[in-house]
Design a protein around this motif. Structure first.
Motif, PDB file in Angstrom:
ATOM      1  N   LEU A 467      -8.735   1.545  -8.517  1.00  0.00           N
ATOM      2  CA  LEU A 467      -8.100   2.860  -9.256  1.00  0.00           C
ATOM      3  C   LEU A 467      -6.774   3.335  -8.623  1.00  0.00           C
ATOM      4  O   LEU A 467      -6.693   3.269  -7.545  1.00  0.00           O
ATOM      5  N   THR A 468      -6.002   3.778  -9.432  1.00  0.00           N
ATOM      6  CA  THR A 468      -4.852   4.199  -9.453  1.00  0.00           C
ATOM      7  C   THR A 468      -4.410   5.510  -9.840  1.00  0.00           C
ATOM      8  O   THR A 468      -5.014   5.916 -10.755  1.00  0.00           O
ATOM      9  N   SER A 469      -3.366   6.224  -9.556  1.00  0.00           N
ATOM     10  CA  SER A 469      -2.873   7.392 -10.033  1.00  0.00           C
ATOM     11  C   SER A 469      -1.824   7.306 -11.122  1.00  0.00           C
ATOM     12  O   SER A 469      -1.018   6.284 -10.982  1.00  0.00           O
ATOM     13  N   PRO A 470      -1.244   8.171 -11.822  1.00  0.00           N
ATOM     14  CA  PRO A 470      -0.377   7.855 -12.595  1.00  0.00           C
ATOM     15  C   PRO A 470       1.059   7.843 -12.000  1.00  0.00           C
ATOM     16  O   PRO A 470       1.786   7.147 -12.398  1.00  0.00           O
ATOM     17  N   SER A 471       1.445   8.477 -10.807  1.00  0.00           N
ATOM     18  CA  SER A 471       2.357   8.338 -10.059  1.00  0.00           C
ATOM     19  C   SER A 471       1.917   7.628  -8.633  1.00  0.00           C
ATOM     20  O   SER A 471       0.670   7.940  -8.343  1.00  0.00           O
ATOM     21  N   LEU A 472       2.904   7.036  -7.647  1.00  0.00           N
ATOM     22  CA  LEU A 472       2.385   6.221  -6.702  1.00  0.00           C
ATOM     23  C   LEU A 472       2.247   7.352  -5.553  1.00  0.00           C
ATOM     24  O   LEU A 472       3.225   8.268  -5.343  1.00  0.00           O
ATOM     25  N   ASP A 496      -2.461  16.547  -3.770  1.00  0.00           N
ATOM     26  CA  ASP A 496      -3.445  16.779  -4.864  1.00  0.00           C
ATOM     27  C   ASP A 496      -5.023  15.855  -4.650  1.00  0.00           C
ATOM     28  O   ASP A 496      -4.857  14.747  -3.774  1.00  0.00           O
ATOM     29  N   VAL A 497      -5.761  16.164  -5.082  1.00  0.00           N
ATOM     30  CA  VAL A 497      -7.065  15.277  -5.086  1.00  0.00           C
ATOM     31  C   VAL A 497      -7.582  14.894  -6.392  1.00  0.00           C
ATOM     32  O   VAL A 497      -7.564  15.461  -7.477  1.00  0.00           O
ATOM     33  N   TYR A 498      -7.543  13.450  -6.382  1.00  0.00           N
ATOM     34  CA  TYR A 498      -7.676  12.602  -7.731  1.00  0.00           C
ATOM     35  C   TYR A 498      -9.218  12.377  -7.881  1.00  0.00           C
ATOM     36  O   TYR A 498     -10.049  11.889  -6.739  1.00  0.00           O
ATOM     37  N   LEU A 499      -9.755  12.377  -9.135  1.00  0.00           N
ATOM     38  CA  LEU A 499     -11.212  11.997  -9.378  1.00  0.00           C
ATOM     39  C   LEU A 499     -11.265  10.970 -10.567  1.00  0.00           C
ATOM     40  O   LEU A 499     -10.647  11.132 -11.459  1.00  0.00           O
ATOM     41  N   TRP A 500     -12.107   9.862 -10.297  1.00  0.00           N
ATOM     42  CA  TRP A 500     -12.343   8.836 -11.224  1.00  0.00           C
ATOM     43  C   TRP A 500     -13.907   8.735 -11.642  1.00  0.00           C
ATOM     44  O   TRP A 500     -14.507   8.929 -10.519  1.00  0.00           O
ATOM     45  N   SER A 501     -13.825   7.929 -12.362  1.00  0.00           N
ATOM     46  CA  SER A 501     -15.262   7.301 -12.963  1.00  0.00           C
ATOM     47  C   SER A 501     -15.220   5.757 -12.506  1.00  0.00           C
ATOM     48  O   SER A 501     -14.438   5.223 -12.928  1.00  0.00           O
ATOM     49  N   ILE A 502     -16.251   5.821 -11.561  1.00  0.00           N
ATOM     50  CA  ILE A 502     -16.372   4.409 -11.108  1.00  0.00           C
ATOM     51  C   ILE A 502     -16.845   3.281 -12.189  1.00  0.00           C
ATOM     52  O   ILE A 502     -16.189   2.150 -12.439  1.00  0.00           O
ATOM     53  N   LYS A 503     -17.537   3.931 -13.267  1.00  0.00           N
ATOM     54  CA  LYS A 503     -18.367   2.937 -14.325  1.00  0.00           C
ATOM     55  C   LYS A 503     -16.871   2.483 -15.057  1.00  0.00           C
ATOM     56  O   LYS A 503     -16.887   1.310 -15.646  1.00  0.00           O
ATOM     57  N   PHE A 504     -16.083   3.385 -15.535  1.00  0.00           N
ATOM     58  CA  PHE A 504     -14.886   2.938 -16.572  1.00  0.00           C
ATOM     59  C   PHE A 504     -13.735   3.027 -15.911  1.00  0.00           C
ATOM     60  O   PHE A 504     -12.709   2.140 -16.600  1.00  0.00           O
ATOM     61  N   GLY A 505     -13.521   3.174 -14.673  1.00  0.00           N
ATOM     62  CA  GLY A 505     -12.243   3.134 -13.786  1.00  0.00           C
ATOM     63  C   GLY A 505     -10.924   4.093 -14.316  1.00  0.00           C
ATOM     64  O   GLY A 505      -9.971   3.611 -14.332  1.00  0.00           O
ATOM     65  N   LEU A 507      -9.285   7.716 -14.823  1.00  0.00           N
ATOM     66  CA  LEU A 507      -8.779   8.933 -14.079  1.00  0.00           C
ATOM     67  C   LEU A 507      -9.436  10.257 -14.726  1.00  0.00           C
ATOM     68  O   LEU A 507      -8.922  10.379 -16.109  1.00  0.00           O
ATOM     69  N   LEU A 508     -10.355  10.853 -14.054  1.00  0.00           N
ATOM     70  CA  LEU A 508     -10.797  11.917 -14.852  1.00  0.00           C
ATOM     71  C   LEU A 508     -10.200  13.576 -14.582  1.00  0.00           C
ATOM     72  O   LEU A 508      -9.893  14.145 -15.644  1.00  0.00           O
ATOM     73  N   ASP A 509      -9.695  13.704 -13.463  1.00  0.00           N
ATOM     74  CA  ASP A 509      -9.107  14.891 -13.327  1.00  0.00           C
ATOM     75  C   ASP A 509      -8.337  14.883 -11.954  1.00  0.00           C
ATOM     76  O   ASP A 509      -8.470  14.042 -11.293  1.00  0.00           O
ATOM     77  N   VAL A 510      -7.137  15.824 -12.017  1.00  0.00           N
ATOM     78  CA  VAL A 510      -6.466  15.989 -10.749  1.00  0.00           C
ATOM     79  C   VAL A 510      -6.581  17.530 -10.189  1.00  0.00           C
ATOM     80  O   VAL A 510      -6.262  18.230 -10.846  1.00  0.00           O
ATOM     81  N   LEU A 511      -7.059  17.316  -8.948  1.00  0.00           N
ATOM     82  CA  LEU A 511      -7.456  18.715  -8.550  1.00  0.00           C
ATOM     83  C   LEU A 511      -6.273  19.331  -7.459  1.00  0.00           C
ATOM     84  O   LEU A 511      -5.931  18.669  -6.543  1.00  0.00           O
TER      85      LEU A 511
END
Length: 917
Positions: A467-472, A496-505, A507-511
């Protein structure tokens, strides 16, 4: 909840420095791990760290010939005589300087220790002499011109061969012998690394650091040396008789003897006697010199022979080099059998088992311990700890496994039952900051400063999701929700806090919303709630609802920077540790503060050698960097940059117990005050460089501002720290990731004679239990045994009840008694042979009661049943194996059936071979 936690085991660190050796039966390896000693049982596939510890790191150890006594000496020369039967220290002694080597004599009466240029021979406690006092000085030799490096005893325990840095080998005697007082041999051009006597012979083999092997032949036999010892006793008696005679009598006797010699013509006989006495003197002749390291030195001119060991029964010489290569030679022809490179680092210690089939190697630079079977060319054990400090750990939901991450970027999985690492993942390219286990026990997640959050599968042992973020972003923390479908991670450089879906890998949201690095994120442990708590250095925590409205959050302001946040197991309360040393409790639903603990004074100051402020000032900088709730939520455990781990009661907000994780003064910041002897008018002597043997020396000055993950090649004292603490899901133990490794504390560790009854009645006694069992009143006897709360009495009752009466006996028990009985049976399942009988009890309790048992009881039962199933499933699965070892000048073929414990390499998974590097 019980609070009698005691040190149980040390994981994560398998070898530091010093000598390693096999026990007399050849099934166990004894390894010094810092200021503790760990015994690895290769046959039963278990490791056990002895409970005692020293004030400094151990460097020299040896076991007596009968295997009951162990002598261990630390780097400051403090020696401990240890009983391996009771695992206790029975005597102590100070040599006042570093001991390079120590060795027991073959008869067990003496042991020799070499310090600097001096060799001490002392008596050892044994039944042969009837002397059970330790460290009684026998003889002292100070004949070397430089530091003594190695020593070995002859088979008769009369002679001692000592090698030193002055390139000479000297022979010393325990008793005063006429035909030998001291003998010195040269022939080497570098310091001597190993000296070895042949079995039942006085012949010698010496090995030097530049790879030279010299063979020495004695002119007399070992039996002749023993006979000369008998003659010496007669000569001493004659001398005493001559001293008692007067001078006149001596003169008269001399005149008479001369007359007799002239009359009988015995001049030739006198010359023969002189020649016979000269022939009885011990002399050595060099048979040859061999250069075994020339091939390596052509490629690496700086390579050195760092360790050597010789097996006298099989005449096998093993030599290790500074490049991680070892040679196996057959003596005395010096035929090369095998060559293998086990690493790129120095081999500091070698040990050979008594049968001669296993060879153990220790590499201190990377903390690696290997046991290699040279005939089949297989690893029996290959273990390596983290090369740098551990940063985080996580228990599996059943408490059977522990996953650790470190500054070296590696993730290791440890078995809590055996204490071994069985899989290592090295996909991360930077420090691992957080590890979380999934609730279904199938995978775990790790976050790292390399900008990735990785998911690892424990079934196939692979990294199945990255799982990665759009920027490093450097991720400082991670968490999984109760359903194991969502993963959250907080940034250290991006707030920020990053939220992912484990099943699909995906990135769902950036808090967003935090104004400082995010120090911790955690999901609610219950399925009914989807709350996410994030803590930051901006003196606030935020409560997010990730499923319904992820954009909205509730902010709770704190008095200082938030360092750690954790949920209570029921999900209704959170605890937050802040930089001011406080632990604050909040209600999740209302956001109100429910309590607070001020624990800064409990951590202790821990003054470092380089600190220039007072301990009172240092105490203001202490805080809990890691906290964890107990399994029942009544207590909280906290640790930080200190040697103390504190256990608090949440309801009363008081300190229950404080654990001291180490007394090792080889680490920094262990003492609260600096030794005034080190303080001079020019500053602290601890800041002065200390040069070693290598060119350039080892500099003991740390880079400015560098504290974690310092990769420079300097000799720096590690600072004692607690990086992470976690309670086991069963609640009977907790783990501490500290500077020395992974420390395990358990309620069942050691011998605890504390009497803790439960609803005790006057009629509940051990004698009453025996009487009820003899009368066949199983239910009354079992209730009385549970009230006594003695494991041995409960075991006696459980095993006495017939299988047909188990259901009826369980039906008459109350629910609280049934819970305690199930917990006791889970402990009995670990070592008892009555497996089927105990499983009938478990089945009866679960099916008859049909109620909701406490989670910690069920998890403890699940853990022991998983271990038993894995042990039983391996029976009969190991086929006969043919091993072939071919080397230069040597060929050996052997067909044997390898037991399952030895066939499976410790450090290898059951599915595929994974070797920790």
């Amino acid at each position: 909840m019980k609070f009698h936690y005691k040190f149980q085991n040390l994981l994560g660190t398998v070898y530091r420095k010093g000598d390693i050796l096999f026990t007399n039966d050849g099934n166990c390896v004894i390894s010094p791990v810092g200021n503790k000693i760990t015994v690895y049982n290769l046959k039963q596939n278990k490791s056990n760290t002895l409970a005692f510890e020293s004030y400094y790191n151990y460097t020299a150890i040896d076991v007596s010939p009968n295997g009951s006594t162990l002598i261990a000496i630390n780097e400051k020369g403090e020696a401990q005589m240890i009983s391996l039967l009771t695992c206790t220290v029975i005597h102590k002694y100070k040599f006042k300087q570093q001991v390079n080597a120590v060795k027991f004599s073959p008869d067990g009466k003496y042991f020799a220790a070499c310090c600097d240029d001096t060799v001490f021979i002392m008596t050892a406690p044994c039944t042969f002499t009837g002397e059970f006092r330790s460290f009684i000085m026998k003889r002292v030799f100070k004949k070397s011109r430089d530091e003594v490096t190695c020593l070995d005893w002859s088979s008769c325990s009369k002679l001692l061969a000592v090698g030193s840095k002055d390139t000479t080998t000297k022979i010393y005697t325990v008793d005063y012998l006429d035909n030998l007082n001291m003998y010195s041999m040269g022939g080497h051009t570098d310091k001597v690394v190993g000296v070895f006597f042949e079995k039942k012979s006085l012949d010698l083999i010496t090995v030097s650091r530049n790879g030279q092997v010299c063979l020495w032949e004695a002119n007399i036999d070992i039996d002749d040396l023993v006979v000369s010892d008998v003659q010496i006793s007669h000569r001493k008696k004659r001398r005493l008789q001559k001293k008692e005679d007067s001078e006149d009598e001596i003169d008269e006797k001399a005149v008479i003897e001369k007359d007799k010699e002239y009359e009988s013509g015995s001049e030739e006989e006198a010359e023969k006697e002189v020649k016979a006495e000269e022939d009885q003197r011990l002399l050595y002749k060099k048979l040859g010199r061999h250069y075994i390291g020339d091939e390596i030195r052509r490629a690496h001119h700086k390579v050195k022979l760092t360790s050597a060991q010789y097996h006298k029964d099989t005449k096998m010489l093993v030599t290790g080099f500074s490049t991680g290569i070892f040679f196996l030679h057959e003596m005395p022809d010096v035929n090369l059998i095998h060559t293998l490179s086990i690493s790129e680092h120095r081999i500091s210690s070698i040990a050979i088992s008594a049968p001669g089939d296993w060879i153990a190697f220790g590499c201190p630079n990377i903390g690696q311990l290997l046991v290699w079977e040279w005939q089949s060319e297989q690893y029996v054990m290959k273990q390596q700890g983290h090369s740098l400090d551990m940063t985080c750990l996580a228990y599996s939901p059943d408490g059977l496994y522990i996953v650790t991450g470190g500054y070296d970027g590696k993730v290791k999985v440890w078995n809590t039952t055996s204490g071994f690492c069985f899989v290592t993942f090295n996909e991360h390219k930077s420090s691992v900051t957080s590890i979380v286990f999934s609730a279904n026990k199938k995978f775990f997640v790790s976050a790292s400063l390399d900008g990735t959050v990785r998911c690892y599968d424990l079934t196939r042992y692979r990294n199945f999701r990255t799982l990665t973020s759009p920027s490093l972003v450097q991720f400082s923390c991670a968490s999984l929700d109760a359903s194991s479908e969502l993963c959250a991670a907080g940034g250290q450089d991006v707030f920020d806090v990053y939220l992912w879906s484990i099943k699909f890998g995906k990135l769902l949201d950036v808090l967003g919303g935090h104004e400082a690095p995010v120090s911790c994120v955690t999901f609610s442990p219950t399925l009914a709630s989807s709350r996410l708590i994030s803590a930051s250095w901006d003196k606030s925590i935020k409560i997010w609802n990730c499923i319904e409205t992820s954009a909205d959050c509730e902010t709770v302001q704190l008095t200082s920077d938030a360092l750690q946040v954790t949920f209570r197991p029921d999900g209704e309360e959170i605890a937050v540790s802040t930089l001011d040393g406080n632990i604050t409790f909040f209600n999740v639903a209302t956001g109100d503060q429910t309590g607070s603990i001020e624990g800064r004074n409990d951590l202790g100051s821990g003054k470092s050698d380089t600190d220039l402020v007072t301990p009172q000032t240092m105490l203001k900088t202490k805080a809990f960097t890691t906290i964890c709730y107990s399994a029942d939520g009544t207590c909280i455990l906290g640790g930080g940059n200190s040697k103390h781990v504190c256990l608090y009661s949440v309801q009363e907000a008081i300190l229950i117990k404080k654990f001291v994780i180490t007394q090792n003064r080889s680490l920094d910041a262990v003492n609260d005050f600096i030794n005034r002897r080190l303080m001079t008018e020019f500053g602290n002597m601890a800041l002065v460089e200390e040069r070693g043997d290598l060119e350039g020396g080892d500099v003991s000055v740390r880079l400015p501002g560098v504290k974690d993950g310092d990769m420079a090649d300097r000799n720096v004292k590690p600072e004692v720290r607690v990086h992470c603490v976690r309670f086991s899901p069963t609640g009977d133990s907790f783990a501490v990731a500290a500077t020395e490794g992974l420390l395990m504390y358990s309620q069942n560790a050691g011998i605890d004679g504390t009497f803790r009854p439960y609803r005790l009645e006057a009629s509940s006694t051990p004698y009453a239990v025996k009487q009820l069992l003899s009368q066949g009143e199983w239910g009354a006897a079992l209730i009385a045994a549970i009230q006594l709360n003695e494991q041995a009495v409960i075991q006696q009752c459980v095993e006495a009840v017939p299988p047909a009466d188990i259901n009826l006996t369980v039906s008459n028990l109350d629910d609280d008694y049934a819970d305690r009985l199930l917990s006791a049976i889970s402990r009995l399942l670990e070592d008892s042979r009555h497996l089927e009988h105990l499983l009938l009890w478990v089945k009866a309790i679960v099916t008859v009661k049909r109620r909701k048992f406490p989670p910690n009881v069920l998890l403890a039962l699940e853990k022991v049943l998983t271990v038993k199933y894995s042990q039983i499933s391996k029976i009969g699965q190991s086929p006969p194996r043919t091993s072939v070892a071919v080397g230069k000048g040597y060929r050996h073929r052997q067909t044997k059936k390898v037991p399952s414990q030895r066939a499976s390499s410790v450090g290898e998974s059951p599915h595929r071979q994974i070797l920790p590097d």
